[in-house]
Design a protein around this motif. Structure first.
Motif, PDB file in Angstrom:
ATOM      1  N   ILE A  35      38.906 -54.130  -8.114  1.00 36.61           N
ATOM      2  CA  ILE A  35      38.930 -55.490  -8.648  1.00 36.61           C
ATOM      3  C   ILE A  35      39.147 -56.412  -7.456  1.00 36.61           C
ATOM      4  O   ILE A  35      40.138 -56.287  -6.733  1.00 36.61           O
ATOM      5  CB  ILE A  35      40.064 -55.675  -9.669  1.00 36.61           C
ATOM      6  N   ASP A  39      37.275 -62.164  -8.091  1.00 33.26           N
ATOM      7  CA  ASP A  39      37.093 -62.034  -9.545  1.00 33.26           C
ATOM      8  C   ASP A  39      38.243 -62.721 -10.282  1.00 33.26           C
ATOM      9  O   ASP A  39      38.036 -63.406 -11.289  1.00 33.26           O
ATOM     10  CB  ASP A  39      37.038 -60.561  -9.953  1.00 33.26           C
ATOM     11  N   GLN A  43      38.057 -66.147 -12.699  1.00 32.78           N
ATOM     12  CA  GLN A  43      38.573 -66.144 -14.067  1.00 32.78           C
ATOM     13  C   GLN A  43      39.687 -67.165 -14.239  1.00 32.78           C
ATOM     14  O   GLN A  43      39.817 -67.773 -15.300  1.00 32.78           O
ATOM     15  CB  GLN A  43      39.077 -64.746 -14.437  1.00 32.78           C
ATOM     16  N   GLN A  66      41.859 -57.263 -16.379  1.00 35.63           N
ATOM     17  CA  GLN A  66      40.846 -56.568 -15.587  1.00 35.63           C
ATOM     18  C   GLN A  66      41.153 -55.075 -15.480  1.00 35.63           C
ATOM     19  O   GLN A  66      40.245 -54.240 -15.546  1.00 35.63           O
ATOM     20  CB  GLN A  66      40.764 -57.191 -14.190  1.00 35.63           C
ATOM     21  N   LYS A  70      38.757 -52.090 -16.800  1.00 34.90           N
ATOM     22  CA  LYS A  70      38.257 -51.018 -15.936  1.00 34.90           C
ATOM     23  C   LYS A  70      38.540 -49.640 -16.534  1.00 34.90           C
ATOM     24  O   LYS A  70      37.679 -48.753 -16.529  1.00 34.90           O
ATOM     25  CB  LYS A  70      38.901 -51.115 -14.546  1.00 34.90           C
ATOM     26  N   ASP A 127      29.915 -58.361 -15.073  1.00 40.13           N
ATOM     27  CA  ASP A 127      31.266 -58.417 -15.639  1.00 40.13           C
ATOM     28  C   ASP A 127      31.219 -58.524 -17.157  1.00 40.13           C
ATOM     29  O   ASP A 127      32.025 -57.909 -17.857  1.00 40.13           O
ATOM     30  CB  ASP A 127      32.036 -59.595 -15.048  1.00 40.13           C
ATOM     31  N   SER A 131      32.720 -55.944 -19.844  1.00 42.21           N
ATOM     32  CA  SER A 131      33.637 -56.433 -20.876  1.00 42.21           C
ATOM     33  C   SER A 131      33.194 -55.974 -22.266  1.00 42.21           C
ATOM     34  O   SER A 131      34.011 -55.548 -23.090  1.00 42.21           O
ATOM     35  CB  SER A 131      33.703 -57.963 -20.821  1.00 42.21           C
TER      36      SER A 131
END
Length: 459
Positions: A35, A39, A43, A66, A70, A127, A131
């Motif tokens: 990560i 990122d 966000q 995150q 993952k 991403d 998600s």
């Protein structure tokens, strides 16, 4: 206020774009995945744009999100959980529509981002796909969770007496809504007014100037009728049908929608998006149309109170002009709890005009048609109200509140199932977090302890 918001939106997005280029350190490692700090920063910018106050702890929570994403995505690979490209594309488009609307148009958004919408879509797509996969994996983890009556009883018995919730007085209310409608002759006046303006544009008068003077769309009139770029999902069907069949510079005929009479001009086409401006002439409801509507409402009320086979649900389906309730037997839904589609509404949440009438009604009875005025739009309708049930204020109990307690018991089981899954996966997965986040309370249990090899002392 709008300018202030757009300036803030611009600053936040430009900041995130800069950070994405300059910050490339690894914020966390999760198994075989990483990560990036960029990122988290991106966000966080979106978190601020959504209207949330700046908060240092927010980045901790975003990193935790995150990490969970993952772990779920990595398990999804093992379990062959996938999402279709069409689903990803649809979610990307939905998010972009929201950003475009907040920015005030596609061009402004692209200025804020410093790149084209197409480029930005490509950047966020991986991403979003991860998600969606994580969401589906979470669903698979909980797909076999269910709640039995005994689970509900156990849950209720586990609540201490001091913590048993109290529910306010609630009612179930049905409504049949009658919207005043203009006759063809009454409508003709407004259609002709729109047509006169259209002819003035065609003869060379400035579209923007006429829109500022005469258009009755409060959102676009100050901008000369300019609506910015929009796609097929953003406008009512009549508007879309006209906008997407014209070429740049062309003017539509006058057409009618639920808002009134419009005509539009296409300024530019970009693939599946159109940049257009319009002029709206909104009809004014006349006293004659209100009188006609009252007569219809009175007639339906008489039929409901005298004809034994004419039930409220059927009358709502046949006569009501409210699209949200007519297919629900005329029953209003609790606006604060739409997901569960409950028809129980706390009396303190009722519209004051409705509450005033309901307060004098008996269960199972109808109220004579009332003239209702929408406090936001000023539109007038006639309504027949039906009081189906009343629950007085009370402490929660299994007899009256089983459905609500079942929902809470189910939430508790789902939460425990997911929590247990994450506890197990965290122990099985190597997780390393950058020192910047080591003080985050929500991340305390996520770091894999480092094992230091030590010599065993001689005995």
């Amino acid at each position: 206020m709008k300018k202030l918001f757009l300036s803030f939106f611009s600053a936040a997005l430009m900041l995130s774009a800069t950070q994405a280029q300059t910050i490339d350190k690894i914020a966390a490692k999760v198994g075989s995945g990483i990560i990036l700090q960029s990122d988290i920063e991106l966000q966080y910018a979106q978190y601020i744009i959504s209207g949330q106050p700046p908060s240092p702890s927010a980045k901790c929570q975003l990193l935790q999100m995150q990490l969970t994403q993952k772990l779920l995505a990595q398990q999804a690979v093992i379990d062959s959980v996938q999402v279709k490209d069409e689903e990803v594309d649809a979610d990307v488009e939905r998010r972009m529509r929201t950003f475009i609307a907040r920015a005030g148009g596609q061009e402004k958004l692209e200025q804020f981002l410093g790149r084209s919408v197409i480029q930005y879509k490509d950047e966020i797509r991986p991403d979003i796909k991860e998600s969606l996969i994580a969401q589906r994996m979470r669903g698979k983890i909980t797909e076999n969770v269910n709640t039995t009556p005994q689970d509900v009883r156990n849950y209720f018995q586990s609540i201490s007496k001091d913590s048993i919730p109290t529910y306010n007085k609630e009612v179930e209310i049905g409504e049949i809504v009658f919207q005043p409608k203009l006759s063809k002759e009454e409508k003709a006046f407004y259609r002709e007014k729109a047509e006169e303006l259209r002819q003035r544009v065609k003869k060379g008068e400035d579209f923007g100037a006429l829109a500022r003077l005469y258009s009755q769309d409060p959102g676009s009139a100050p901008e000369g009728g300019d609506l910015g770029f929009f796609d097929r999902q953003q406008m009512v069907k009549e508007f879309t049908a006209n906008a997407f069949k014209l070429k740049a510079g062309e003017i539509s005929p006058v057409f009618e929608s639920d808002f009134g009479f419009h005509f539009l001009q296409v300024i530019e086409r970009r693939g599946e998006q159109v940049h257009a401006r319009h002029i709206l002439i909104a009809p004014v409801i006349t006293e004659a149309s209100l009188d006609r509507t009252k007569k219809t409402a009175d007639s339906v009320y008489r039929a409901l109170t005298t004809a034994p086979k004419f039930d409220f649900s059927s009358a709502a389906l046949f006569y009501s002009d409210d699209k949200e309730t007519k297919y629900n037997g005329g029953m209003m839904l609790n606006a604060d709890n739409v997901q569960t589609r409950t028809t129980l509404i706390p009396t303190d949440k009722l519209d004051p005009q409705v509450a005033l009438v309901v307060d004098t009604m008996k269960v199972g009875h109808l109220a004579k048609p009332i003239l209702y005025t929408d406090q936001q739009t000023g539109k007038k309708t006639y309504r027949i109200l039906y009081l189906k049930s009343v629950n007085d204020a009370h402490k929660a109990n299994l007899e009256q509140d089983f459905a609500r307690l079942k929902e809470k018991a189910m939430d508790m089981k789902l939460t425990k199932t997911v929590s247990d899954w994450f506890d197990k996966r965290r122990k099985e997965t190597f997780i390393e977090i950058d020192p910047e986040y080591r003080d985050c309370e929500v991340l305390k249990n996520w770091i894999t302890p480092k094992v230091t090899a030590q010599a065993t002392p001689a005995q």
